[in-house]
Each structure stands twice: as C-alpha cells, then as structure tokens.
Design a protein around this motif. Structure first.
Motif, mmCIF file in Angstrom:
data_model
loop_
_atom_site.group_PDB
_atom_site.id
_atom_site.type_symbol
_atom_site.label_atom_id
_atom_site.label_comp_id
_atom_site.label_asym_id
_atom_site.label_seq_id
_atom_site.Cartn_x
_atom_site.Cartn_y
_atom_site.Cartn_z
ATOM 1 N N THR A 287 0.841 -1.291 0.132
ATOM 2 C CA THR A 287 -0.017 0.024 -0.108
ATOM 3 C C THR A 287 1.037 1.078 -0.032
ATOM 4 O O THR A 287 2.041 1.253 0.351
ATOM 5 C CB THR A 287 -0.983 -0.064 1.377
ATOM 6 N N VAL B 199 2.975 -5.819 2.245
ATOM 7 C CA VAL B 199 1.975 -6.357 2.957
ATOM 8 C C VAL B 199 1.750 -7.896 2.972
ATOM 9 O O VAL B 199 1.641 -8.624 3.875
ATOM 10 C CB VAL B 199 0.435 -5.630 2.705
ATOM 11 N N ARG B 200 2.092 -8.405 1.802
ATOM 12 C CA ARG B 200 1.841 -9.747 1.493
ATOM 13 C C ARG B 200 3.134 -10.230 0.452
ATOM 14 O O ARG B 200 3.779 -9.191 -0.151
ATOM 15 C CB ARG B 200 0.652 -10.361 1.201
ATOM 16 N N VAL C 131 -5.946 -12.369 -2.274
ATOM 17 C CA VAL C 131 -4.972 -11.917 -1.306
ATOM 18 C C VAL C 131 -5.519 -12.537 0.297
ATOM 19 O O VAL C 131 -4.772 -12.542 1.152
ATOM 20 C CB VAL C 131 -4.988 -10.336 -1.115
ATOM 21 N N ARG C 132 -6.842 -13.036 0.043
ATOM 22 C CA ARG C 132 -7.046 -13.478 1.672
ATOM 23 C C ARG C 132 -6.509 -14.948 1.701
ATOM 24 O O ARG C 132 -6.713 -15.525 2.707
ATOM 25 C CB ARG C 132 -8.661 -13.336 1.761
ATOM 26 N N GLU C 133 -6.207 -15.608 0.724
ATOM 27 C CA GLU C 133 -5.735 -16.964 0.703
ATOM 28 C C GLU C 133 -4.177 -16.862 0.804
ATOM 29 O O GLU C 133 -3.497 -16.259 0.445
ATOM 30 C CB GLU C 133 -6.325 -17.665 -0.468
ATOM 31 N N PRO C 134 -3.707 -17.961 1.462
ATOM 32 C CA PRO C 134 -2.120 -17.756 1.565
ATOM 33 C C PRO C 134 -1.408 -18.254 0.328
ATOM 34 O O PRO C 134 -0.161 -17.871 0.058
ATOM 35 C CB PRO C 134 -1.821 -18.872 2.739
ATOM 36 N N GLY C 135 -2.063 -19.182 -0.494
ATOM 37 C CA GLY C 135 -1.289 -19.307 -1.758
ATOM 38 C C GLY C 135 -2.270 -19.134 -2.864
ATOM 39 O O GLY C 135 -3.493 -18.668 -2.757
ATOM 40 N N MET D 48 2.246 -7.781 8.602
ATOM 41 C CA MET D 48 0.946 -7.930 8.276
ATOM 42 C C MET D 48 0.644 -9.398 8.449
ATOM 43 O O MET D 48 1.102 -9.966 9.236
ATOM 44 C CB MET D 48 0.602 -7.491 6.641
ATOM 45 N N PRO E 86 0.847 -15.916 6.375
ATOM 46 C CA PRO E 86 -0.010 -17.009 5.899
ATOM 47 C C PRO E 86 -0.423 -17.791 7.002
ATOM 48 O O PRO E 86 -1.652 -18.681 7.112
ATOM 49 C CB PRO E 86 1.124 -17.869 4.920
ATOM 50 N N ASP F 293 -3.948 -16.989 8.288
ATOM 51 C CA ASP F 293 -5.112 -17.153 7.369
ATOM 52 C C ASP F 293 -5.428 -18.669 7.100
ATOM 53 O O ASP F 293 -4.730 -19.162 6.381
ATOM 54 C CB ASP F 293 -4.903 -16.574 5.930
ATOM 55 N N LYS G 29 -3.264 -28.296 -7.255
ATOM 56 C CA LYS G 29 -2.236 -28.261 -5.925
ATOM 57 C C LYS G 29 -2.792 -29.803 -5.332
ATOM 58 O O LYS G 29 -1.861 -30.157 -4.733
ATOM 59 C CB LYS G 29 -2.845 -27.164 -5.297
#
Lengths: 314, 524
Positions: free
Chosen positions: A132, A139-140, A176-180, B1, B4, B7, B86
C-alpha cells in the motif's frame, strides 16, 4: 498522429486514469540490459510534449498510475525496487518513496482499480508482493512460481483477486485472503509474458506467451482455452483488454506490430499496426477516451493514436 | 501484516480483510463484497476433485530415480505444467515416501540415503571376494547388485557400477590366472602320471593311456571352455551394464559440461550480478524452455514419459523462434560479455530525498471505470463511452463536491458486486458487444442501493433533470420508501466503516450474526 522520441528504449506506456491527455512512459538505457532509466510524463495534444521526467539509476521496466491519487506513479525498477513519484512535487523532491524488497528485477506493477488502495509488484525473484502506498514495507509476499514472474494484474471487479504470469509457463490466480494461489493455469508450453483480465467478464483472462499466441481462458473451465489467437510472428510481449469493448484486446509483440483482436469473432484479428521499427514492448488502451491506443518500443518512439487511424500519419 | 499462518484457507475471511481494508477505511466496504464474493470467489478456485489417474502419473514421475535427484521446486513446477492441481500434487507427494515437498527435508533424506548407500557399497565390495571362490554365483550376484543399484542416487549408482565392473574384471582376470594354470598343472600332472605309467607299460598301455589322457585333456578343455564361456558371459553382461552406464555417464558429462560452460559464462558476465540473468530472460524464448531439459531429469526416459503425457493434448502448432534482436542490442551484449561497461551510463542517485514525504492530497476524485458505469446505471450505449468522464458524476461534483462523489464510489462497487451475484442467473458465459452488455447488465427489478436516505432525498432533485433512466429509478424509489429504508439500513449495517450514524444497533437482530461480527471488527 503525434509521436514522441525518448532517449532510452521504451518498456511500458500507461494512460493516466484521471487525465485524458496524460501518459507515462517507462524507459531503460541500453535496452534494459545495463544502464539508467527514465520515467517520462507526457502531455498529449497536437504534439506530444514532456511534462516532467525522472531519472533512475537502473532501468525502469514498468509503471502504473495510482487510482487514488492523480499525481502518483509507481515505477518498477530493474534493481528490484519500486519507486513512487509525485508529480505535484518538483523533480528534485522525487521520488517520495523507494520500496526495496525484491531480490531481483521488478518487471511488473499494477494498481488495484476496485479498492484503489494497494498495488502489486511482479519480480524475477519468482515472487509477487502486495503493497500500500502508505506503508514502507510490503503487506504480503506470494511465493509459488518456479521462475520469473513477468506480469501481475488485479481483477477489475473483485478487489482481492489477481492473476500472475510467469516464466514457469503457468499463470496463477490468487486471492489476497488466501495464503497460496487458488488456481494454476498451465496455459502455455513456453514462458508467459503477460496476462490481463477481461473488464466486462470477470472470469475471462487472456495470456500472452513466447509461443507467439494469445490464449483466452474462462477460469470456470480452464482446461481448454476459449480462443487461441495466432498471428504474431514472435513472442507476444503484452496483452491488454479494452476498457470499452468486452471482447476486444490489444497486443504488442517482438514482431514490431501492435494488433487488435476480438476473440468472439471468427477471424479474430481486427487491426494491425506496424509502426514500430524495433520490438514493440508496451501497449495501453485509454480508459477515458474510447479507442485511444498508445504503444512504445525499443525504437525509442512512443505513439498515441485512435484505433482505425494510421499512427504514423502526420 | 497478516502472515499465511494466520489465514485459514477458507472462504470466510475475517481479520486479514479488515486489516487490508483499514488502509482504505473511508471508502467502500469489503464485507458486502466478501459476502458476494463468497459465492463468486469460488469461481476463482479449482472445484474439480483430485483425479486419481493424474495422481498416479505424478507418483510414477516422483518415484523415478532421476527425478529424486532434482530440486523439489522443479518437480512441483513440472507437475503444475502438466495440468495437475495443487491437491493432486500434494497427494502425489504424500504417496511417494522418500520425496518430500519440503526442500530442507529432502537434504536430510539425502543424508540418510548416503548412509544407506555407503553400507550397501561395503557389502558389495565383499561380494567380489566371495565371487572369486564360487564362479556360478557370479551372474546371479551381478543381477542382484544391479537391482540394488537402481534404488540409489545416480552418482552413487555410478560409483557402485564402477566398483562392480572393476571387481568383475578382477574376478575374470583372477579366474584366468588361477584356474587356467591350475588346469594346466592338472593336465600336466595327468600327463606326467601317464608318462610314469607309460614307462612301465610302454607299448600296450601307451595308446590307451594316451587315449585316456586325450579324453581327459578333452574333458579338461571342454571344462575350460565352459569356464571361459561363463566368464565371457559375465564379461558381456558387465559390458552391457558398462554400456548403459557409459551412456548415462556421457549424458551426465554433457550436462556437467553445459553447467560448467554456463558457470563460466556467468562468471565472465559478472558486471553487476543481475546482468546475465537479464540477458537470459530477455532472450525469453528457447532459454525459458531449456531449463527444463538441462534439469536433473533430462534423460531420455523421463522425457519420453513427459512426451507421452503431452501427446494427449493438442499439438503445439507454433514453435517459438528467437526474434532478431536489434544490432545495437547484440553489440551491447557482446560488450558486456567482454566485461566492458557501456560508456553512456551515469551515476544517478535516485533515493528519495525525503522518505517521509507526506502523500499528496488528490486533486481529482477517482473516476468510475466504463465497465463499472455500465453496471451501476444504464446509459445509452452509444454516448457513454466517450463521455465517461463527463456524465452525471461531474454534475454531482459541481453541486456537492467530494462528499457525494465519495458516496458514489461505494455505491458503484456495491452495485457491481450485486450485479455479479446476479450474473449467473443470466447464464452469462460470454460477452458479445458493449451494447448488449449494457442492456444485459442492467437488472430491472433491483432498486439501486442507496446508502444515505438523506443524501438520496437531496440528490433526487438534481437527478430528475438527467436522463430518463434516472427518472425510472426515481419512480422505483418513490414507490416503496419503507422497503428502501430497510434495505438502506441493512446495507449501511454492513457498510459499518462508512456510516457515522448509529443505525447499526437498531437492526442487529435482522442481520445474521456473522455480518454483525464483521461490522464490529470493521468498526473496531
């Protein structure tokens, strides 16, 4: 049609989402192999004039305009950093930020058009990073590709979804809400240099590859492409869906041409421009003016012309 | 932030979304988007169940000894390029016991395998000693050794094979040296005995003794021939093994030479660490493909496997060719390969003079995108594209300034999401033209979502002066105000971050508890 000559080789051109007559160009010295870079902000009119230019130590491979601030530009630099420029400040006060986290060249950058608060960077260190404007660190980080990530594009309707195109011959869709990654598209047998979402159908994505083709996919049925657009003579460097017509897209290639396609039509090629005399590496379609195209190439020229006219016409 | 680990890979996002949204807390509201996206985000996820056939293919691939030696990243990437999901890849990694999806554990596994291999090599070295004493066991021992070798890594295999051949050669040589002299001495002894006997019975027994000696010599010769034949057979099998191993060695040598040449090239090109990689990626084309063949599993067998899998898909009609690069480009590449730096490069300091420079205030509000406009309101298809920037929103700008425009933004996005939720109803696979889209995207029964009742009322006056479609919406609005108010408060409940009034509390019992949580987390 006006043309602008840059001192360095062009790499990317983007229309401003705020001003119809503003365009930014990313250029790199010595074809981006080794040398400085420069970000030009051009004013369109009867002739193209330069409003301001920013010099960088290393080549600039891509840039994007901020969707929230009309005077901000984010540039992807070949030394792996991202620089944020503020056009309302004099060049001596710029850049206002330098975000250096990538281990290799930054090759792509894209700003979120839905929430307008964040941007993504694609790097040759195989990762994509989310940033951002107000934060000094990312951020990720999305690390899954096995090779350089050439391009990353936000979905124009879903604020959290984006796609990445990589040299490992896959395109991936992420949330973006998922890790992969949430989907892996083994789209081509060769490196994928660019991808773009359809603006009017949020499930359609196009990928452009070294294998000279552009493939259009529906993510709901991603095993078979909706369309395969052949015609370019060499690798397709960039593909961009039209902001005004749902099935139309523009592409530029190492065969020095810029082509317009409509993948819903039997004969998909609807326009072809061979105005560049070297690799055409950047193309953009204006969001504010329908049919206005811009392209830049290694011949150090930037053209802006309406679709249907000759870009080289005086 | 959000890391992983925080989440859970589920479709119900909670904190991370709020954290991401806090950067934009004066704008729209991700909760509504998320609600819609829970149904539509599933579109961006692979809904197929894992295919058993593909998993078995992957297991076979991963079990291949040559693949075992390659980095895990390459193995995953190969399977991804083959179209496995996956889930399928993870399942295959689970099923293949020795290979781990984690690179660090692979190294430890290699260490373990090293120990195993060394102990087995010791065993194998003892075998040749035993073979010296028992010839017929030779072929069986060699085959068992070959079987044992196939389980280990390739270079250990080469070592073992090398030892094998040396041992076998030694065995053969020793056979020849020991047995043949023994045989000869035995024959001589027989002959001597015959001579001794012959001296006593010279004339009569000589022919018979000679015959007997001849017969004995013949049998000895056949025995020797048999021994020679078996040893020859052993040698042949050894030579066959040797040939296969030599092929393997030569291919590996080719790989090694390629790698050393690459390394040499990289060292030469070491003008700034990133130059050579820029070169290879600028070339794009074949280089991008060649890393797969120069990888550890670049041998005929795996390639043929991969090709057999690939043949099921339609053949790639176009082969990438190297685009002719500009002459000056090649000159610069040559210069850099020689180690020279182009002379036109300047030293530029592009660091930010003030890294804490405050962000500017935007002079213009963000303009709605053409595809968003088509969704929110219906406009005559012909006119809006060129007037995207000069539609009703600019009038709003002039009238009411930033407030109304900012209010418009969440409205657009929310209606966008609402429209998306409706799209499956239309069976919406493709888009023909802009006009068709516009007509299709405008959903007649849905009243426009309005956030602030007061603002809606205020806007109603200027909006009546606009196109007919706005009057239509006005009609809808005036039709059922109470329903609208309920909808408004419901939406405002979910758009908690935007609201200033306390409408949240009154309708908490109407809304599902999950949205309540989201509202509270957003408000917090």
């Amino acid at each position: 049609m006006p043309v602008f000559k840059t001192p360095f080789n062009g790499y990317s051109v983007k229309f401003s989402p705020f001003y119809e007559n503003q365009v930014a160009v990313a250029t790199s010295q010595n074809f981006g192999i080794l040398g400085n870079g420069r970000v030009h902000v051009l004013q369109l009119g009867p002739a193209i004039t330069e409003r301001v230019a920013f010099d960088t130590a290393d080549g600039v491979y891509d840039l994007c305009w901020s969707e929230s601030h009309d005077s901000l530009i984010v540039a992807a630099i070949a030394d792996g950093s991202l620089k944020i420029y503020d056009l309302s400040l004099p060049p001596t006060a710029n850049p206002i930020r330098s975000l250096h986290e990538h281990g290799r060249e930054c090759h792509g950058v894209d700003f979120n058009t839905v929430r307008k608060d964040s941007f993504l960077s694609a790097s040759w260190d195989d990762t994509v990073k989310l940033w951002t404007v107000d934060r000094p660190t990312s951020v990720r980080t999305f690390k899954e590709h096995a090779y350089c990530v050439y391009s990353v594009v936000w979905n124009p309707r879903h604020a959290d979804v984006f796609a990445s195109a990589s040299g490992d011959c896959t395109a991936r869709i992420w949330d973006v809400r998922e890790p992969g990654s949430t989907m892996i598209l083994p789209a081509h047998e060769f490196e994928i240099l660019s991808c773009d979402w359809s603006k009017y159908d949020d499930c359609i994505i196009a990928t452009a590859s070294v294998d000279k083709s552009i493939k259009v996919w529906d993510v709901r049925n991603y095993r078979v492409p909706l369309a395969v657009l052949n015609g370019h003579g060499y690798a397709v460097r960039k593909v961009k869906f039209s902001p005004h017509r749902g099935s139309m897209m523009a592409s530029c290639s190492y065969d020095m041409t810029v082509r317009l396609w409509d993948y819903m039509v039997e004969d998909a090629l609807i326009g072809r421009y061979d105005h560049h005399t070297e690799f055409a590496v950047g193309v953009d379609m204006s969001v504010l003016v329908e049919g206005l195209l811009a392209s830049c190439g290694w011949d150090e020229l930037v053209y802006v012309w309406p679709h249907g006219t000759d870009p080289r016409a005086p | 932030m959000s890391s992983p680990s925080d989440d859970p890979p589920s479709k119900t996002p909670q904190n991370p979304v709020s954290q991401v949204a806090q950067a934009n807390d004066d704008r729209q509201d991700p909760k509504v988007e998320m609600e819609k996206e829970i149904s539509s985000a599933s579109v961006f996820v692979n809904a197929e169940p894992p295919r058993e056939e593909q998993v078995q293919n992957a297991v076979r691939f991963l079990s291949h000894p040559k693949v075992r030696g390659s980095p895990v990243v390459y193995r995953r990437s190969f399977l991804e390029r083959k179209g496995l999901t996956k889930e399928e890849i993870d399942e295959a990694f689970r099923r293949v016991p020795d290979s781990n999806p984690d690179a660090t554990t692979t190294l430890s596994a290699v260490g373990k395998q090293d120990g195993q291999i060394k102990s087995s090599l010791n065993d194998q070295q003892q075998h040749p000693v035993q073979v010296l004493q028992s010839t017929p066991v030779g072929p069986a021992v060699s085959t068992s050794k070959v079987g044992a070798i196939s389980r280990f890594r390739w270079y250990h295999g080469i070592l073992a094979a090398g030892f094998l051949t040396v041992a076998q050669v030694i065995a053969a040589v020793v056979f020849k040296r020991l047995f043949v002299p023994k045989l000869k001495s035995w024959i001589r002894w027989i002959v001597l005995e015959e001579d001794v006997k012959g001296q006593t019975k010279k004339f009569d027994t000589k022919p018979s003794i000679a015959e007997e000696a001849a017969a004995a010599a013949k049998s000895a010769a056949t025995a020797a021939a048999d021994v020679a034949r078996t040893s020859q057979d052993m040698l042949m099998t050894n030579s066959e093994e040797k040939r296969c191993l030599e092929e393997l060695i030569s291919m590996l040598r080719v790989q090694a030479s390629e790698m050393t040449s690459l390394r040499g090239a990289i060292q030469k090109l070491e003008v700034g660490h990133s130059i050579t990689s820029r070169q290879s990626t600028e070339e794009h084309n074949i280089k991008g493909f060649s890393w797969t063949t120069s990888g550890p599993y670049a041998n005929g067998k795996v390639d043929s496997d991969s090709r057999s899998v690939r043949s099921l898909s339609p053949p790639v009609s176009v082969e990438p060719s190297v685009a002719p690069h500009p002459k000056s480009y090649m000159e610069i590449m040559a210069m850099i390969q020689r180690g020279e730096k182009p002379s036109n490069i300047r030293e530029i300091n592009d660091a930010p003079p003030n890294p804490n420079q405050p962000l500017p205030n935007p002079h213009l509000a963000p303009k709605p995108k053409p595809w968003e406009i088509g969704q929110g309101q219906s406009r005559s298809a012909g006119t809006f594209p060129s007037q995207a920037s000069t539609n009703g929103f600019s009038i709003d700008d002039q009238l009411n300034g930033d407030n109304i425009v900012r209010w418009r933004q969440p409205n657009n996005t929310r209606t966008t999401e609402t429209e998306i939720g409706n799209e499956p109803n239309f069976g919406f696979p493709s888009v023909a033209t802009n006009e068709t889209l516009l007509k299709r995207s405008w959903v007649p029964p849905q009243p426009p979502s309005v956030v602030m009742p007061e603002a809606a009322a205020a806007i109603r006056q200027p909006k009546k002066s606009l196109s007919q479609t706005d009057t239509e919406t006005d009609d809808l609005k005036s039709a059922d105000i109470t329903d609208e108010l309920q909808k408004i408060t419901k939406i405002s409940e979910m758009g908690g971050s935007f609201e200033a009034n306390g409408s949240n509390s009154t309708h908490s019992n109407e809304i599902a508890p999950s949205t309540d949580e989201r509202a509270s987390s957003l408000m917090a």
